[in-house]
Design a protein around this motif. Structure first.
Motif, PDB file in Angstrom:
ATOM      1  N   VAL A   1      64.526  23.028  47.618  1.00 50.21           N
ATOM      2  CA  VAL A   1      64.568  21.743  46.911  1.00 50.21           C
ATOM      3  C   VAL A   1      65.348  21.882  45.608  1.00 50.21           C
ATOM      4  CG1 VAL A   1      63.195  19.975  45.754  1.00 50.21           C
ATOM      5  CG2 VAL A   1      62.420  20.917  47.938  1.00 50.21           C
ATOM      6  N   LEU A   2      65.073  22.945  44.869  1.00 48.20           N
ATOM      7  CA  LEU A   2      65.775  23.186  43.611  1.00 48.20           C
ATOM      8  C   LEU A   2      67.263  23.399  43.849  1.00 48.20           C
ATOM      9  CD1 LEU A   2      65.549  23.654  40.534  1.00 48.20           C
ATOM     10  CD2 LEU A   2      65.089  26.066  41.044  1.00 48.20           C
ATOM     11  N   ALA A   3      67.590  24.169  44.878  1.00 46.97           N
ATOM     12  CA  ALA A   3      69.002  24.401  45.203  1.00 46.97           C
ATOM     13  C   ALA A   3      69.691  23.089  45.558  1.00 46.97           C
ATOM     14  CB  ALA A   3      69.117  25.381  46.361  1.00 46.97           C
ATOM     15  N   GLY A   4      68.968  22.204  46.237  1.00 42.80           N
ATOM     16  CA  GLY A   4      69.523  20.900  46.569  1.00 42.80           C
ATOM     17  C   GLY A   4      69.861  20.096  45.331  1.00 42.80           C
ATOM     18  N   GLN A   5      69.001  20.166  44.311  1.00 44.59           N
ATOM     19  CA  GLN A   5      69.273  19.473  43.047  1.00 44.59           C
ATOM     20  C   GLN A   5      70.548  20.007  42.400  1.00 44.59           C
ATOM     21  OE1 GLN A   5      64.884  20.007  41.526  1.00 44.59           O
ATOM     22  NE2 GLN A   5      65.922  18.540  40.193  1.00 44.59           N
ATOM     23  N   ILE A   6      70.668  21.323  42.388  1.00 43.23           N
ATOM     24  CA  ILE A   6      71.828  21.952  41.751  1.00 43.23           C
ATOM     25  C   ILE A   6      73.106  21.594  42.496  1.00 43.23           C
ATOM     26  CG2 ILE A   6      72.921  24.189  41.277  1.00 43.23           C
ATOM     27  CD1 ILE A   6      70.064  25.271  40.724  1.00 43.23           C
ATOM     28  N   ARG A   7      73.075  21.669  43.805  1.00 45.25           N
ATOM     29  CA  ARG A   7      74.272  21.375  44.598  1.00 45.25           C
ATOM     30  C   ARG A   7      74.655  19.905  44.509  1.00 45.25           C
ATOM     31  NH1 ARG A   7      71.401  24.763  49.307  1.00 45.25           N
ATOM     32  NH2 ARG A   7      72.001  26.877  48.640  1.00 45.25           N
ATOM     33  N   ALA A   8      73.653  19.030  44.464  1.00 38.53           N
ATOM     34  CA  ALA A   8      73.932  17.597  44.381  1.00 38.53           C
ATOM     35  C   ALA A   8      74.660  17.245  43.085  1.00 38.53           C
ATOM     36  CB  ALA A   8      72.634  16.794  44.481  1.00 38.53           C
ATOM     37  N   ALA A   9      74.446  18.053  42.056  1.00 46.80           N
ATOM     38  CA  ALA A   9      75.111  17.825  40.768  1.00 46.80           C
ATOM     39  C   ALA A   9      76.433  18.573  40.666  1.00 46.80           C
ATOM     40  CB  ALA A   9      74.183  18.235  39.632  1.00 46.80           C
ATOM     41  N   GLY A  10      76.845  19.189  41.761  1.00 53.19           N
ATOM     42  CA  GLY A  10      78.121  19.881  41.761  1.00 53.19           C
ATOM     43  C   GLY A  10      78.048  21.357  41.457  1.00 53.19           C
ATOM     44  N   GLY A  11      76.833  21.901  41.364  1.00 57.90           N
ATOM     45  CA  GLY A  11      76.670  23.316  41.068  1.00 57.90           C
ATOM     46  C   GLY A  11      76.566  24.165  42.322  1.00 57.90           C
ATOM     47  N   GLN A  12      76.429  25.455  42.126  1.00 56.26           N
ATOM     48  CA  GLN A  12      76.339  26.406  43.239  1.00 56.26           C
ATOM     49  C   GLN A  12      75.020  27.154  43.130  1.00 56.26           C
ATOM     50  OE1 GLN A  12      79.548  29.231  43.378  1.00 56.26           O
ATOM     51  NE2 GLN A  12      78.977  30.060  45.374  1.00 56.26           N
ATOM     52  N   ALA A  13      74.287  27.225  44.231  1.00 59.74           N
ATOM     53  CA  ALA A  13      72.988  27.894  44.233  1.00 59.74           C
ATOM     54  C   ALA A  13      72.809  28.694  45.510  1.00 59.74           C
ATOM     55  CB  ALA A  13      71.858  26.879  44.090  1.00 59.74           C
ATOM     56  N   LEU A  14      72.185  29.848  45.374  1.00 62.42           N
ATOM     57  CA  LEU A  14      71.848  30.716  46.501  1.00 62.42           C
ATOM     58  C   LEU A  14      70.342  30.903  46.509  1.00 62.42           C
ATOM     59  CD1 LEU A  14      72.504  32.862  48.733  1.00 62.42           C
ATOM     60  CD2 LEU A  14      72.694  34.530  46.858  1.00 62.42           C
ATOM     61  N   VAL A  15      69.707  30.641  47.639  1.00 63.41           N
ATOM     62  CA  VAL A  15      68.259  30.794  47.774  1.00 63.41           C
ATOM     63  C   VAL A  15      67.932  32.165  48.348  1.00 63.41           C
ATOM     64  CG1 VAL A  15      66.220  29.984  49.032  1.00 63.41           C
ATOM     65  CG2 VAL A  15      67.796  28.334  48.004  1.00 63.41           C
ATOM     66  N   ILE A  16      67.072  32.893  47.654  1.00 59.09           N
ATOM     67  CA  ILE A  16      66.611  34.198  48.135  1.00 59.09           C
ATOM     68  C   ILE A  16      65.085  34.202  48.093  1.00 59.09           C
ATOM     69  CG2 ILE A  16      66.701  36.702  47.862  1.00 59.09           C
ATOM     70  CD1 ILE A  16      69.301  36.394  46.323  1.00 59.09           C
ATOM     71  N   GLY A  17      64.483  33.921  49.233  1.00 60.44           N
ATOM     72  CA  GLY A  17      63.031  33.956  49.337  1.00 60.44           C
ATOM     73  C   GLY A  17      62.583  35.376  49.619  1.00 60.44           C
ATOM     74  N   THR A  18      61.816  35.954  48.708  1.00 58.00           N
ATOM     75  CA  THR A  18      61.433  37.360  48.878  1.00 58.00           C
ATOM     76  C   THR A  18      60.180  37.678  48.090  1.00 58.00           C
ATOM     77  OG1 THR A  18      62.337  39.617  48.841  1.00 58.00           O
ATOM     78  CG2 THR A  18      62.744  38.260  46.906  1.00 58.00           C
TER      79      THR A  18
END
Length: 258
Positions: A56-73
């Motif tokens: 969800v957080l990555a979606g917010q960042i990408r929607a604003a034009g940013g780049q995000a990588l999700v690493i669940g660990t």
């Protein structure tokens, strides 16, 4: 999940072209910090166990034009912790900022403490931070620059009843950070320790000693705590200073915290 709205990075974003890795990014200070760094133009690797929140957080960042990588660990595992750095560098190309935010605050009196609480805090608050930092420094040294930001606590400066175990872990963070700073400064790597007072986050939810939890929640209900965004702003301040400036420590408390 953090409700902060992410602004679109501008052409003058101060961290454009940089890559940040933020642990404990699924809520609270971690989520607010990830959003704030992304707003400054950084590509952000989001690390936590709760992958659905990270998405969800990555979606917010990408929607604003940013780049995000999700690493669940699970950062309690040393190999998985180190692997997050390897993956971030592999997929995002480099690593400029590591924000060691993941942590536990398990308050309680020493005599009645569950020893497993101490072990959990020392593992996540100290050893995981050390493993991540070592992996990050190994990447940053060849780059000739980088920034390690360790989220500590006012409990890393002082201690009181019920905070002995937690304070021990945060004093360790302070000692490790200062020794690290002196080691890596000539490699262009900066080290900052941020020591928040009471913050409105989920941290108190994990306290296992019932009487201590009730007393602590009663105390903080009488003050206006910091918001996660206040701590995120301190991270942005430290990481956007000129390369010649190393902000070593930031102590930040609510106005009405004693």
């Amino acid at each position: 999940m953090n409700d902060t709205q992410l602004s679109t990075p501008s052409a003058h974003a101060r961290l454009q072209g940089q890559v940040a890795l933020v642990t404990g990014a699924s809520a609270g200070i971690g989520a607010a910090t990830a959003l704030a760094l992304a707003a400054e133009g950084a590509a952000v690797a989001l690390v936590a166990r709760r992958q659905e929140r990270l998405e969800v957080l990555a979606g917010q960042i990408r929607a604003a034009g940013g780049q995000a990588l999700v690493i669940g660990t699970d950062l309690n595992d040393a190999e998985q912790a180190r692997a997050t750095v390897t993956r971030a560098v592999s997929e995002l190309g480099r690593l400029d900022i590591l924000v060691n935010n993941a942590g536990l605050m398990l308050l309680g009196p020493v005599a009645d403490a569950d020893a497993s609480d101490w072990e959990r805090m020392m593992t996540l608050n100290v050893l995981t931070l050390m493993h991540l930092t070592q992996a990050a420094v190994q990447v940053m040294k060849p780059q000739g620059r980088g920034h390690i930001v360790n989220i500590s606590s006012v409990s890393g400066r002082g201690a009181g009843p019920t905070s002995a175990g937690y304070s021990a872990s945060k004093w360790a963070v302070g000692g490790f950070s200062e020794g690290l700073r002196q080691e890596v400064r000539l490699h262009g790597i900066r080290v900052t320790v941020i020591e928040p007072g009471v913050v409105a986050t989920e941290l108190t939810d994990h306290i296992t000693h019932a009487a201590t939890k009730a007393a602590y929640e009663s105390r903080i209900s009488e003050m206006t705590p910091l918001e996660a965004e206040d701590v995120a702003a301190a991270v942005v301040y430290a990481t956007t200073q000129p390369q010649r400036v190393n902000v070593n420590e930031i102590l930040i408390r609510p106005l009405d915290q004693g």
